[in-house]
Write an enzyme that holds these catalytic residues in place. Structure first.
Site, PDB file in Angstrom:
ATOM      1  N   TYR A 153       0.614  -3.775  -3.085  1.00 19.87           N
ATOM      2  CA  TYR A 153       0.995  -3.517  -1.729  1.00 19.87           C
ATOM      3  C   TYR A 153       1.910  -4.560  -1.145  1.00 19.87           C
ATOM      4  CZ  TYR A 153       0.751  -0.945   2.488  1.00 19.87           C
ATOM      5  OH  TYR A 153       1.146  -0.089   3.818  1.00 19.87           O
ATOM      6  N   LYS A 160       2.296  -4.572   7.627  1.00 19.46           N
ATOM      7  CA  LYS A 160       1.286  -3.890   8.288  1.00 19.46           C
ATOM      8  C   LYS A 160       0.411  -5.193   9.285  1.00 19.46           C
ATOM      9  CE  LYS A 160       1.719   0.364   6.883  1.00 19.46           C
ATOM     10  NZ  LYS A 160       2.509   1.443   7.843  1.00 19.46           N
TER      11      LYS A 160
HETATM   12  P1  NAD Z   1       6.050   9.892   4.216  1.00 21.73           P
HETATM   13  O1  NAD Z   1       6.838   9.376   3.100  1.00 21.73           O
HETATM   14  O2  NAD Z   1       5.589  11.248   4.177  1.00 21.73           O
HETATM   15  O3  NAD Z   1       6.354   9.213   5.431  1.00 21.73           O
HETATM   16  C1  NAD Z   1       6.916   8.132   5.650  1.00 21.73           C
HETATM   17  C2  NAD Z   1       8.110   8.146   6.618  1.00 21.73           C
HETATM   18  O4  NAD Z   1       8.875   7.152   7.021  1.00 21.73           O
HETATM   19  C3  NAD Z   1       9.112   9.263   6.086  1.00 21.73           C
HETATM   20  O5  NAD Z   1       9.352  10.192   6.927  1.00 21.73           O
HETATM   21  C4  NAD Z   1      10.660   8.476   6.005  1.00 21.73           C
HETATM   22  O6  NAD Z   1      11.683   9.380   6.229  1.00 21.73           O
HETATM   23  C5  NAD Z   1      10.280   7.468   7.283  1.00 21.73           C
HETATM   24  N1  NAD Z   1      11.341   6.602   7.126  1.00 21.73           N
HETATM   25  C6  NAD Z   1      11.379   5.558   6.156  1.00 21.73           C
HETATM   26  N2  NAD Z   1      12.563   4.789   6.519  1.00 21.73           N
HETATM   27  C7  NAD Z   1      12.691   5.224   7.716  1.00 21.73           C
HETATM   28  C8  NAD Z   1      13.907   4.540   8.741  1.00 21.73           C
HETATM   29  N3  NAD Z   1      14.533   3.421   8.476  1.00 21.73           N
HETATM   30  N4  NAD Z   1      13.901   5.410  10.002  1.00 21.73           N
HETATM   31  C9  NAD Z   1      13.102   6.269  10.178  1.00 21.73           C
HETATM   32  N5  NAD Z   1      12.104   6.931   9.468  1.00 21.73           N
HETATM   33  C10 NAD Z   1      12.096   6.238   8.371  1.00 21.73           C
HETATM   34  O7  NAD Z   1       4.689   9.037   3.704  1.00 21.73           O
HETATM   35  P2  NAD Z   1       3.327   9.071   4.544  1.00 21.73           P
HETATM   36  O8  NAD Z   1       2.284   8.425   3.494  1.00 21.73           O
HETATM   37  O9  NAD Z   1       2.974   9.921   5.513  1.00 21.73           O
HETATM   38  O10 NAD Z   1       3.581   7.667   5.523  1.00 21.73           O
HETATM   39  C11 NAD Z   1       3.471   7.731   6.969  1.00 21.73           C
HETATM   40  C12 NAD Z   1       2.949   6.453   7.625  1.00 21.73           C
HETATM   41  O11 NAD Z   1       1.597   6.238   7.016  1.00 21.73           O
HETATM   42  C13 NAD Z   1       3.549   5.044   6.820  1.00 21.73           C
HETATM   43  O12 NAD Z   1       3.380   4.056   8.014  1.00 21.73           O
HETATM   44  C14 NAD Z   1       2.418   4.570   5.977  1.00 21.73           C
HETATM   45  O13 NAD Z   1       2.531   3.227   5.553  1.00 21.73           O
HETATM   46  C15 NAD Z   1       1.343   4.953   6.521  1.00 21.73           C
HETATM   47  N6  NAD Z   1      -0.007   5.314   5.647  1.00 21.73           N
HETATM   48  C16 NAD Z   1       0.158   5.744   4.350  1.00 21.73           C
HETATM   49  C17 NAD Z   1      -0.947   6.088   3.549  1.00 21.73           C
HETATM   50  C18 NAD Z   1      -1.087   6.634   2.175  1.00 21.73           C
HETATM   51  O14 NAD Z   1      -1.808   6.479   1.304  1.00 21.73           O
HETATM   52  N7  NAD Z   1      -0.210   7.698   2.199  1.00 21.73           N
HETATM   53  C19 NAD Z   1      -2.240   5.127   3.877  1.00 21.73           C
HETATM   54  C20 NAD Z   1      -2.197   4.273   5.223  1.00 21.73           C
HETATM   55  C21 NAD Z   1      -1.028   4.540   5.967  1.00 21.73           C
HETATM   56  O1  0WE Z   2       2.144   2.327   3.267  1.00 21.91           O
HETATM   57  C1  0WE Z   2       2.143   2.847   2.321  1.00 21.91           C
HETATM   58  C2  0WE Z   2       3.374   3.110   1.557  1.00 21.91           C
HETATM   59  C3  0WE Z   2       4.634   2.682   1.974  1.00 21.91           C
HETATM   60  C4  0WE Z   2       5.827   2.547   1.174  1.00 21.91           C
HETATM   61  C5  0WE Z   2       6.006   3.308  -0.049  1.00 21.91           C
HETATM   62  C6  0WE Z   2       7.274   3.250  -0.819  1.00 21.91           C
HETATM   63  C7  0WE Z   2       7.445   4.068  -2.035  1.00 21.91           C
HETATM   64  C8  0WE Z   2       8.887   4.232  -2.014  1.00 21.91           C
HETATM   65  C9  0WE Z   2       6.648   1.800   1.701  1.00 21.91           C
HETATM   66  N1  0WE Z   2       7.946   1.734   1.147  1.00 21.91           N
HETATM   67  C10 0WE Z   2       8.317   2.514  -0.082  1.00 21.91           C
HETATM   68  N2  0WE Z   2       9.481   2.433  -0.628  1.00 21.91           N
HETATM   69  C11 0WE Z   2       9.911   3.170  -1.676  1.00 21.91           C
HETATM   70  O2  0WE Z   2      10.981   3.145  -2.318  1.00 21.91           O
HETATM   71  N3  0WE Z   2       0.887   3.420   1.797  1.00 21.91           N
HETATM   72  C12 0WE Z   2      -0.219   2.876   2.445  1.00 21.91           C
HETATM   73  C13 0WE Z   2       0.678   3.981   0.576  1.00 21.91           C
HETATM   74  C14 0WE Z   2       0.382   3.057  -0.539  1.00 21.91           C
HETATM   75  O3  0WE Z   2       1.263   2.210  -1.079  1.00 21.91           O
HETATM   76  C15 0WE Z   2       0.848   1.570  -2.176  1.00 21.91           C
HETATM   77  C16 0WE Z   2      -0.590   1.519  -2.079  1.00 21.91           C
HETATM   78  C17 0WE Z   2      -0.746   2.468  -1.054  1.00 21.91           C
HETATM   79  C18 0WE Z   2      -2.252   3.129  -0.628  1.00 21.91           C
HETATM   80  C19 0WE Z   2       1.421   0.640  -2.837  1.00 21.91           C
HETATM   81  C20 0WE Z   2       0.535  -0.231  -3.650  1.00 21.91           C
HETATM   82  C21 0WE Z   2      -0.664   0.000  -3.529  1.00 21.91           C
HETATM   83  C22 0WE Z   2      -1.384   0.698  -2.933  1.00 21.91           C
END
Ligand code: NAD
Ligand code: 0WE
Length: 253
Positions: A153, A160
């Site tokens: 991560y 974060k």
């Molecule tokens: P997602 O890819 O659907 O959403 C991420 C969004 O960020 C996308 O819509 C992307 O277009 C947007 N984004 C990236 N760069 C940007 C920029 N410069 N300007 C505007 N928008 C931008 O994935 P998600 O998992 O729904 O992620 C949403 C949030 O949830 C993130 O903050 C992520 O860290 C958090 N999160 C995700 C998880 C997981 O496991 N999926 C767990 C905990 C927290």
């Molecule tokens: O916040 C996230 C993902 C955030 C994220 C993911 C990507 C993949 C594609 C940010 N930047 C990028 N850039 C890319 O090019 N999560 C909480 C999901 C997530 O990501 C991980 C996790 C978990 C959970 C990465 C490593 C280990 C665990």
């Protein structure tokens, strides 16, 4: 629960996005929404989704651009004149920085991840407050990697941590205007942002084995808590990080 409320949602990329689960639930509860996209590819996927919740406020915004943020809030100001809530569901780090050893993170990678994933909440909140004369609720999404060293991560964990700290400082700053600021710390969910993460499948499997609720977190789990944090049900809650993780963070070996 949210009849007549006007809420901005940043971060819907597709149907699997955490922000989409939240947007649907807010719509079901009577909220009027505005959705944003970062580029044309996302816009193409977003427009048909927006139609399904009869949302015709689909606007561009790259959160790394002050100009984009200014334009977005100017447009919301002229369309709505006020705002009741914001959902910030945006994060980005270079793929490379989620793979390399953490000690090899470069300055540019650090800047980009912190700018898009953490500063953007401050930029959004500072502009949103001007449209919230009677108060409001701002919500962001975070992950356990902010407070524990989760393999791979990496720089996102540092971003974060900055985001969660920003939630507290924003809550303290904006509380006097009855604007609440909170975060949901979600367990891992298979979204676009999780695709391309090495061994994400095995992470999900281990999570479901170890979490007190013995299952993975769903979009619906997160949306329920988001509805609570955006509604008057949480009127006394601000500056918090609420874990929606099936209890994973409370256990240890
Ligand atoms: P997602 O890819 O659907 O959403 C991420 C969004 O960020 C996308 O819509 C992307 O277009 C947007 N984004 C990236 N760069 C940007 C920029 N410069 N300007 C505007 N928008 C931008 O994935 P998600 O998992 O729904 O992620 C949403 C949030 O949830 C993130 O903050 C992520 O860290 C958090 N999160 C995700 C998880 C997981 O496991 N999926 C767990 C905990 C927290
Ligand atoms: O916040 C996230 C993902 C955030 C994220 C993911 C990507 C993949 C594609 C940010 N930047 C990028 N850039 C890319 O090019 N999560 C909480 C999901 C997530 O990501 C991980 C996790 C978990 C959970 C990465 C490593 C280990 C665990």
């Amino acid at each position: 629960m949210l009849a007549g409320k006007k809420i901005l949602v940043l971060g819907v990329a597709n149907q699997k996005s955490i922000a989409w689960g939240i947007a649907e639930r807010l719509h079901q509860n009577g909220a009027e929404l505005a959705l944003t996209y970062v580029n044309e590819a996302i816009e193409k996927r977003l427009r048909p989704l927006a139609e399904t919740i009869s949302c015709n406020n689909v606007l561009p915004c790259d959160v790394s651009s002050d100009q984009d943020l200014d334009n977005l809030f100017a447009e919301l100001g002229s369309r709505w004149g006020r705002l009741d809530g914001v959902v910030h569901s945006v994060a980005f780090a270079e793929q490379d920085d989620l793979k390399k050893p953490f000690s090899e993170t470069c300055r540019e990678g650090f800047k980009k991840a912190l700018d898009i994933s953490a500063y953007s909440l401050i930029g959004v909140s500072g502009r949103a407050k001007r449209l919230m004369p009677d108060g409001g609720s701002i919500l962001t999404l975070t992950y356990l990697g902010a407070v524990r060293a989760v393999p791979n991560y990496n720089i996102m964990g540092v971003a974060k941590a900055a985001l969660e700290s920003s939630v507290r400082y924003l809550a303290a700053d904006l509380g006097g205007q009855n604007i609440r600021v909170n975060a949901i710390s979600a367990g891992p969910i298979k979204t676009l942002a999780a695709s391309g993460i090495p061994q994400f499948k095995s992470l999900l499997a281990q999570f479901a084995e170890k979490a007190p609720l013995r299952r993975n977190v769903t979009q619906e789990d997160v949306a329920g808590t988001a509805l609570y944090l955006l509604s008057p049900l949480s009127s006394g809650v601000t500056g918090e990080v609420v874990y929606v993780d099936c209890g994973f963070n409370i256990i240890a070996m």
